[in-house]
Design a protein around this motif. Structure first.
Motif, PDB file in Angstrom:
ATOM      1  N   ARG A   1      27.557 -20.769  -9.835  1.00  0.00           N
ATOM      2  CA  ARG A   1      27.784 -19.468  -9.749  1.00  0.00           C
ATOM      3  C   ARG A   1      27.818 -18.928  -8.448  1.00  0.00           C
ATOM      4  N   SER A   2      28.726 -17.924  -8.250  1.00  0.00           N
ATOM      5  CA  SER A   2      28.994 -17.614  -6.903  1.00  0.00           C
ATOM      6  C   SER A   2      28.437 -15.874  -6.797  1.00  0.00           C
ATOM      7  N   THR A   3      27.894 -15.546  -5.566  1.00  0.00           N
ATOM      8  CA  THR A   3      27.371 -14.339  -5.114  1.00  0.00           C
ATOM      9  C   THR A   3      28.212 -14.160  -3.952  1.00  0.00           C
ATOM     10  N   LEU A   4      28.696 -12.756  -4.074  1.00  0.00           N
ATOM     11  CA  LEU A   4      29.434 -12.371  -2.750  1.00  0.00           C
ATOM     12  C   LEU A   4      28.620 -10.947  -2.324  1.00  0.00           C
ATOM     13  N   VAL A   5      28.209 -11.024  -0.905  1.00  0.00           N
ATOM     14  CA  VAL A   5      27.423  -9.927  -0.225  1.00  0.00           C
ATOM     15  C   VAL A   5      28.405  -9.159   0.654  1.00  0.00           C
ATOM     16  N   VAL A   6      28.792  -8.035   0.315  1.00  0.00           N
ATOM     17  CA  VAL A   6      29.522  -7.193   1.335  1.00  0.00           C
ATOM     18  C   VAL A   6      28.762  -6.111   2.160  1.00  0.00           C
ATOM     19  N   THR A   7      28.629  -6.384   3.536  1.00  0.00           N
ATOM     20  CA  THR A   7      27.888  -5.490   4.564  1.00  0.00           C
ATOM     21  C   THR A   7      28.689  -5.157   5.450  1.00  0.00           C
ATOM     22  N   ALA A   8      28.053  -3.952   6.152  1.00  0.00           N
ATOM     23  CA  ALA A   8      28.906  -3.343   7.228  1.00  0.00           C
ATOM     24  C   ALA A   8      28.433  -4.042   8.337  1.00  0.00           C
ATOM     25  N   HIS A   9      27.067  -4.601   8.600  1.00  0.00           N
ATOM     26  CA  HIS A   9      26.618  -5.104   9.995  1.00  0.00           C
ATOM     27  C   HIS A   9      26.107  -6.424   9.896  1.00  0.00           C
ATOM     28  N   ALA A  10      25.949  -7.053  10.855  1.00  0.00           N
ATOM     29  CA  ALA A  10      25.662  -8.688  10.950  1.00  0.00           C
ATOM     30  C   ALA A  10      24.053  -8.634  10.317  1.00  0.00           C
ATOM     31  N   GLY A  11      23.202  -7.671  10.396  1.00  0.00           N
ATOM     32  CA  GLY A  11      21.835  -7.837   9.964  1.00  0.00           C
ATOM     33  C   GLY A  11      21.603  -7.420   8.347  1.00  0.00           C
ATOM     34  N   ASP A  12      22.263  -6.755   8.125  1.00  0.00           N
ATOM     35  CA  ASP A  12      21.975  -6.024   6.758  1.00  0.00           C
ATOM     36  C   ASP A  12      21.782  -6.687   5.584  1.00  0.00           C
ATOM     37  N   PHE A  13      22.372  -7.887   5.596  1.00  0.00           N
ATOM     38  CA  PHE A  13      22.168  -9.002   4.314  1.00  0.00           C
ATOM     39  C   PHE A  13      20.704  -9.184   4.398  1.00  0.00           C
TER      40      PHE A  13
ATOM     41  N   ARG B   1      18.625 -21.752  -6.278  1.00  0.00           N
ATOM     42  CA  ARG B   1      19.096 -22.177  -7.613  1.00  0.00           C
ATOM     43  C   ARG B   1      20.406 -23.069  -7.799  1.00  0.00           C
ATOM     44  N   GLY B   2      20.891 -23.367  -6.417  1.00  0.00           N
ATOM     45  CA  GLY B   2      21.907 -24.143  -6.287  1.00  0.00           C
ATOM     46  C   GLY B   2      23.221 -23.255  -6.318  1.00  0.00           C
ATOM     47  N   GLU B   3      23.174 -21.881  -6.166  1.00  0.00           N
ATOM     48  CA  GLU B   3      24.455 -21.086  -6.485  1.00  0.00           C
ATOM     49  C   GLU B   3      24.965 -20.876  -4.916  1.00  0.00           C
ATOM     50  N   GLN B   4      26.139 -20.515  -4.936  1.00  0.00           N
ATOM     51  CA  GLN B   4      27.031 -20.291  -3.769  1.00  0.00           C
ATOM     52  C   GLN B   4      26.921 -19.035  -3.458  1.00  0.00           C
ATOM     53  N   VAL B   5      26.633 -18.578  -2.362  1.00  0.00           N
ATOM     54  CA  VAL B   5      26.492 -17.156  -1.694  1.00  0.00           C
ATOM     55  C   VAL B   5      27.098 -17.160  -0.242  1.00  0.00           C
ATOM     56  N   THR B   6      28.138 -15.994  -0.444  1.00  0.00           N
ATOM     57  CA  THR B   6      28.967 -15.731   0.611  1.00  0.00           C
ATOM     58  C   THR B   6      28.598 -14.452   1.277  1.00  0.00           C
ATOM     59  N   VAL B   7      28.149 -14.218   2.373  1.00  0.00           N
ATOM     60  CA  VAL B   7      27.994 -12.903   3.000  1.00  0.00           C
ATOM     61  C   VAL B   7      29.243 -12.747   3.984  1.00  0.00           C
ATOM     62  N   ALA B   8      29.805 -11.427   3.795  1.00  0.00           N
ATOM     63  CA  ALA B   8      30.827 -10.849   4.417  1.00  0.00           C
ATOM     64  C   ALA B   8      30.056 -10.013   5.477  1.00  0.00           C
ATOM     65  N   CYS B   9      30.302  -9.882   6.469  1.00  0.00           N
ATOM     66  CA  CYS B   9      29.831  -8.967   7.689  1.00  0.00           C
ATOM     67  C   CYS B   9      31.045  -8.336   8.281  1.00  0.00           C
ATOM     68  N   LEU B  10      31.325  -6.926   7.825  1.00  0.00           N
ATOM     69  CA  LEU B  10      32.642  -6.335   8.163  1.00  0.00           C
ATOM     70  C   LEU B  10      32.528  -6.237   9.803  1.00  0.00           C
ATOM     71  N   THR B  11      31.341  -5.854  10.376  1.00  0.00           N
ATOM     72  CA  THR B  11      31.154  -6.065  12.069  1.00  0.00           C
ATOM     73  C   THR B  11      29.747  -6.630  12.339  1.00  0.00           C
ATOM     74  N   PHE B  12      29.663  -6.825  13.728  1.00  0.00           N
ATOM     75  CA  PHE B  12      28.534  -7.346  14.129  1.00  0.00           C
ATOM     76  C   PHE B  12      27.391  -6.356  14.269  1.00  0.00           C
ATOM     77  N   GLY B  13      27.655  -5.184  14.222  1.00  0.00           N
ATOM     78  CA  GLY B  13      26.928  -4.010  14.548  1.00  0.00           C
ATOM     79  C   GLY B  13      26.531  -4.003  16.023  1.00  0.00           C
ATOM     80  N   GLU B  14      27.660  -4.292  16.758  1.00  0.00           N
ATOM     81  CA  GLU B  14      27.582  -4.222  18.051  1.00  0.00           C
ATOM     82  C   GLU B  14      27.514  -3.177  18.864  1.00  0.00           C
ATOM     83  N   ARG B  15      27.759  -1.933  18.211  1.00  0.00           N
ATOM     84  CA  ARG B  15      27.539  -0.592  18.745  1.00  0.00           C
ATOM     85  C   ARG B  15      26.451   0.163  18.291  1.00  0.00           C
ATOM     86  N   GLY B  16      26.346   0.068  16.894  1.00  0.00           N
ATOM     87  CA  GLY B  16      25.473   0.935  16.304  1.00  0.00           C
ATOM     88  C   GLY B  16      24.044   0.510  16.000  1.00  0.00           C
TER      89      GLY B  16
END
Lengths: 249, 249, 249, 249, 249, 249
Positions: free
Chosen positions: F11-23, F37-52
């Motif tokens: 099973r695959s989980t995709l996490v889409v987040t704004a900043h690097a720490g959100d997930f 459980r041996g599942e695949q998890v991918t986190v997409a960090c759209l930004t590093f949260g570098e400014r905010g």
């Protein structure tokens, strides 16, 4: 617009209100308009508003019976001006208490008047608990009146459309103008009916201003091209059930 | 009910949709009904639905131009069956992107067709982002078209009433049937128009069932006494602006 | 009530509006009240309202530059009457388009004026898309101005409370009066400021009536015992963020 | 902020709650804060929470009278710590049943205490039906107490502002923090009052954590520049009626 | 998904309904599915629907006792087909009136059946006041049954998850499909149970269409890749309390 | 519960987040649970949260590149602790701007990872505009990835269920816990991952308290009989699409 191609009896409107003055301030234009077309309008006043809406009389030292009589007389005169009949239930206000017995009397009135349209209070009013109580009984009675298994005289009714008239503080009561009724042609009649309610003279100007403001909204929502008078007066209503239409307009 | 005592030109309806098939499934009855009264109906298809609503064609290996041509041809045939004209904006779907340029083209169409009624998508659709995008541009253009200061050909328009037609998953899109339109008399026409859309044959039965279900609701809300046919067909709409009325019904 | 025990500079209010006249009709009392206390008030007019709110001038055949100049002059006079400064962004109305560049200019104004209070439009207005656009940029700029990582001159700001002023059709815009501000003592000033806006003379009476109606609500919500004048005038606001309080009152 | 320039009597707060412990967990800070200013605070406990909130005592084999006595004693001690008076109505919990008689007793308390501020439960709580029942009676009595026509001792009251305190599961009860009250200076007092409620020791830490979390929110909504202590403690409230203000802040 | 590692007794489902037929139309699939797994299902019919849902029988001239007997017999046959037990409370419909006594009988049933899952009506139904009345008592009894201090036989229950089944007019009743239950494998059983309700034959096709439509939604929300049958049938439910999960899926 | 009887790939989980720490703060438990459980998890960090979200670093005088590098490194370590892969889009924060290009990159990630579950921000956050922007692109990309007509590599995806994780101020963001996930068994892992985020040490205790509070809610909603540990930790989620179920539980 209903599918009515009903032959004989005039259209019938039933107005269910908590207190003796409600139908004038909030729906006087709708009542006068229907009456001006030769339709039958019946106003059910569940109470006289003797405790909650007669502060001036209490302060003047009047007694309960006297206040009721005064409110009744005022309401009868206002109804006559508007062209409506009025029924008093004298159920006691502040608080108006829901009961099976009172609801049953309303069912009987539904079956007697067989309304094509029902007007009543909206569901919420944080300033007056009697209005929601009247609302709930009006809607419950409307359902019961349709059931052949519900006992009582008279034939089962249809499912007439319902309109909620505007409360005194609309934004605090979840009120949204879903129908703007043009009452310009009967405005003078409504004003005369308001003036029958001497005990609440401070509301005359208030509800005149409201009619102007709703008139402005009506014109704004109708677009600039419709030849509406600049002195358009309107009343606002909610429509809780779907409109049945033969045309989108 | 509008106050229109407009003299000469026939009433005009403008339908603003995201994809080439939307007007058939969701508003075909309203379109056919207006056309059957001799009114003018113009359908604006912002896209052909070439990417998002043509899966079968893509799976069959067709190319983009071919799919667009096919969708155009289907929509033109369906519009002809319903009695409407159709304009293709070819703005590109999936995603349909809002832009000032596209909105401006819609303003021009408003000013050209001068609609008495506007139909479009509701604000939400969690299954298809193109529908809300079309909705936003349709409403924005309607506002701009009313402003004398907004440049462009044609006269300023009025503020026509707007109706939102039913999305594919109504409860997930905040859709509530506020108007139930009786389309029984044009049902056969709508069915024929649906059958022009060969690429989505699986939807023919689905939208037939929906028309039946909305018909049952119409009859239930109209009451039992109105002599409505047992095979009543209906379409449901939302009405975001207040209804302007001369009578409560 | 804030915890501010800030020493020196006077309190600062920032009003972010779409068009040149908005701050007068909708928040003129709040502006005059703050100014009357010696506070600094800055009004940001993102546009002059040259296309969408100047129909009379267009009909009179005036040109774009002329209309902008007229609107600017009117707004400057009204601001002076109220005691506020005004900044024109000339971003173009109908439609006012959101952009990073315009938002960035607002961030700079936040950092320059360091507001203790922010006033702007509410989120919805189905009659005017510029108002929600101004709302979104005002709120976005308020967030960005707080971030030390966001580039630009000036120090990072705090998180000032925000108030949404009343739109023209409150019930259609999800507006609910959450704060009723007593503007009785500055009412004459607001009326004078309204009279600077000659192009919209029809609104003078409308917004006078509204101030009366909101004044009645204020008295009703304040209870009968507070010695409020019968001619109380009020403006209504929403408060989207929690009030920070040291006392429940 | 009220317009109160009332001369003599101290401000009065009335807290209407379903069970004997509610005022401590949910509003102990507000109560202590008002008392610390020399104001009068009266807590109405409609029931002792003897059936629904005393599981531990029932499990320990105690009887009804014993449990009531224990809860009364705990509540009295907690009220004394906070500086409030407490009245027990002993109306029976689980379920607490609305009645005209109980509401009338509340009207009498309104007229006796003449509150400037009312605190009570919010309208919804899917985990405890007694809380909404207390809410409805508290609001109904507040309306009735204002009517000169409603019989009973004491003078008619004004329309005091109402605050709803935070339920145990706020997100499931439609609760939104509209007012964040800084209770830092009375936090130790609230903690001591909580520790009077020995039967619910597991809630001490829970409501301490909540006070910390609401304190973080308070600081975040107040902005970073206000010199608030890092150990700010807060309570959250809803405000169902419009705030009457002389200043936006 | 519950954390149940309960040892011995089969899972238990309790269905609380207003009228004798409700459980078939609205939850027949869920009931049959649970029963097919060997679980215990108990249906509480608060009334027979003798007045409000038996129009055909009244029109045929039958009497009250006769109608009740007929409805009981139909419901018993349908329950047997589905594999459920049924309890009749005979509380009287149209209107079904809330009472402490009736709620107490429901508490006893909760404690007897110890449900792992509860099904009942949603909170609103503008077409039938009995459904919300049953809803309120079902939820109130669920709370009371958990309290060790509430008197009566049987052990205190847990806090079972609740599901609201679909009302006849979902969009008018605030219904949103939060759970789509695949009932394909028990569809034939549900259809047979529906056919036991001879008095309402017109609903057989209606609820078959609904099952198809909800099946289409189920497949659309499940994605195209899951190998679901094209004839998937489904029932929709709301879930008012948070789902307790060990996995997001 | 999905109908998946898919054979081979985990099973695959995709996490889409704004900043690097959100997930980490908001979904670290869900991520760790799936990974355990041996599942695949991918986190997409759209930004590093570098400014905010890096105020401390800016105040310490660090530069943009340095801050991005630091945030990246922290996020990578946290992801490794949780057992997830992480992709950085470096789209620029404060503000994060929606664009077709960025959405297209997300579509590619959907088609590459083929998620069975998607996690992202909820629709509203009045304290941070980047979160809603990420939300909108995550949902839009999910729709586009399903369309065979949308160009790009990889196969069309299904319609995976979506969960919104909890924002920092849930009640101000319209957040309601619809799913409570038991993360007790991976709590230590989440805590370790939080401790990787040295720049936001003040949040460690805050999110620990939140996990305790959501754990209390989980136990309260699960009923007292389930043998849940007293130190249950939980995360809360919303579920915007209907749950597809084979059993009500």
């Amino acid at each position: 617009m209903t599918h009515a191609n009903a032959p004989a009896p005039p259209r019938s409107t039933l107005v269910v209100t908590a207190h003796a003055g409600d139908f004038v301030w909030r729906a006087g234009g709708a009542v006068a308009l229907a009456a001006s077309r030769g339709e039958q309008v019946t106003v059910a006043c569940l109470t006289f508003g003797e405790r909650g809406e007669s502060a001036k009389a209490w302060r003047a030292g009047k007694g309960l019976a006297e206040i009721k009589a005064m409110r009744r007389e005022e309401a009868e005169r206002a109804a006559a001006v508007l062209g409506a009949g009025v029924r008093f239930f004298d159920a006691g206000d502040y608080p108006l208490t829901e009961s099976a017995e009172l609801t049953d009397r309303l069912v009987a009135l539904y079956r007697e008047t067989r309304p094509d349209v029902v007007l009543t209070h909206p569901a919420q009013d944080p300033y007056n608990g009697d209005h929601p109580a009247a609302h709930r009984m009006a809607l419950q009675a409307r359902i019961l009146a349709q059931a052949v298994g519900y006992p009582g005289d008279g034939d089962v009714t249809g499912a007439p459309p319902v309109f909620f008239f505007e409360p005194h503080q609309p934004e605090m009561s979840g009120f949204r103008p879903e129908v703007l009724l043009d009452i310009t042609e009967v405005w003078d009649t409504k004003r005369k009916a308001m003036e029958c309610l001497g005990a609440q003279e401070h509301l005359w100007a208030y509800y005149t201003d409201l009619a102007v403001r709703r008139g402005v909204q009506l014109r704004r929502n109708a677009g600039p091209n419709l030849g509406l008078a600049h002195d358009t007066r309107a009343e606002a209503f909610m429509r809780p059930f779907p409109q049945i239409a033969r045309e989108l307009a």
